[in-house]
Design a protein around this motif. Structure first.
Motif, PDB file in Angstrom:
ATOM      1  N   SER A 274       0.783  -1.119   0.006  1.00 46.21           N
ATOM      2  CA  SER A 274       0.078  -0.155   0.186  1.00 46.21           C
ATOM      3  C   SER A 274       0.784   1.229   0.048  1.00 46.21           C
ATOM      4  O   SER A 274       1.832   1.224   0.448  1.00 46.21           O
ATOM      5  N   ALA A 275       0.360   2.128  -0.495  1.00 48.18           N
ATOM      6  CA  ALA A 275       0.790   3.568  -0.576  1.00 48.18           C
ATOM      7  C   ALA A 275       1.071   4.113   0.979  1.00 48.18           C
ATOM      8  O   ALA A 275       2.087   5.051   1.069  1.00 48.18           O
TER       9      ALA A 275
ATOM     10  N   LYS B 120       8.252   1.876  -2.444  1.00 46.20           N
ATOM     11  CA  LYS B 120       6.899   2.470  -3.157  1.00 46.20           C
ATOM     12  C   LYS B 120       6.967   2.187  -4.580  1.00 46.20           C
ATOM     13  O   LYS B 120       8.262   1.721  -5.198  1.00 46.20           O
TER      14      LYS B 120
ATOM     15  N   THR C  44      -1.509  -0.524  -4.497  1.00 46.58           N
ATOM     16  CA  THR C  44      -1.004   0.159  -5.321  1.00 46.58           C
ATOM     17  C   THR C  44      -1.024   0.012  -6.849  1.00 46.58           C
ATOM     18  O   THR C  44      -1.102  -1.218  -7.109  1.00 46.58           O
TER      19      THR C  44
END
Length: 238
Positions: free
Chosen positions: A146-147, A155, A210
């Motif tokens: 996840s962000a 990321k 993401t």
């Protein structure tokens, strides 16, 4: 447990051998009075980073030994390279500080400018792929890409560490076999692609949120369905 202890003992031996060797070579030439403190710090830095690099080699070797592996190699290679580079930098720094303060080449190699380049490399590498963040529950493990994950997990702004092999999926350093998957479904509330699977000790759930990682996983699932590697009854993606 014995294997773990042997591994830690080996890492500590290597970590301590380097500063001890230089202390023997440059005995009575130290520029610092509290030499024991600096050597202890030197050993600790080596121990932490040698241990990290050895774990990386072990995990990455398993991944890239998988039959038919298809994944972006670049983030993994750069990750190891940067850690090895930092180990060289750290040992050069202690060598320069304790024994050779006036060597122009060594002074340049351990300069602030070089340290900033290494730091920049670490930061940029964190944008090449998001590794799963784990949370342990009573009866299961929950992995999230996840962000909102901690920055240390990376990321996927410029890339992803989601890939496939003949018998399953790779997410960072996680290996998930198609046969172990019990269901794949869309979680509209979290805008995520979710995988539930059986584990050797605990069952686990993987939530991929993401965009890059999710798109890559979707393409892998579609390919697996077309090749009958994955039971279509287990997949509910809308």
């Amino acid at each position: 447990m014995k294997g773990v202890n042997k591994k830690l003992a080996l890492i500590f031996t290597i970590s301590a051998a380097i500063p001890i060797l230089f202390q023997i070579l440059f005995r009575n030439q130290s520029t610092k009075e509290n030499i024991i403190f600096y050597i202890a710090l030197w050993v600790m830095v080596n121990y932490l980073f040698f241990g990290t690099v050895i774990d990386m080699f072990k995990n990455y070797y398993v991944i890239f030994s998988l039959k038919g592996i298809k994944i972006n190699v670049f983030p993994y290679v750069i990750n190891i390279f940067l850690y090895v580079l930092f180990i060289v930098f750290a040992n050069g720094y202690f060598l320069q500080q304790l024994y050779i303060p006036d060597n122009a080449v060594l002074n340049y190699l351990v300069s602030v400018q070089v340290s900033l380049v290494i730091l920049f490399g670490f930061l940029m590498n964190l944008y090449l792929g998001a590794f799963p963040q784990v949370q342990e529950k009573e009866n299961s493990l929950i992995y999230t890409i996840s962000a909102k994950n901690a920055f240390k997990n990376g990321k996927d702004k410029y890339g992803t560490v989601v890939g496939s092999f003949d018998d399953g999926v790779v997410l960072g350093t996680m290996i998930v076999f198609f046969n172990d998957i019990t269901s794949i479904y869309s979680n509209k509330k979290r805008d995520a692609l979710t995988i539930k699977a059986k584990g050797a000790v605990k069952n686990f759930l993987i939530s991929v949120e993401t965009p890059r990682s999710k798109d890559k996983l979707l393409s892998i699932i579609d390919d697996a369905l077309s090749k009958n590697k994955l039971d279509s009854k287990k997949v509910n993606i809308s």
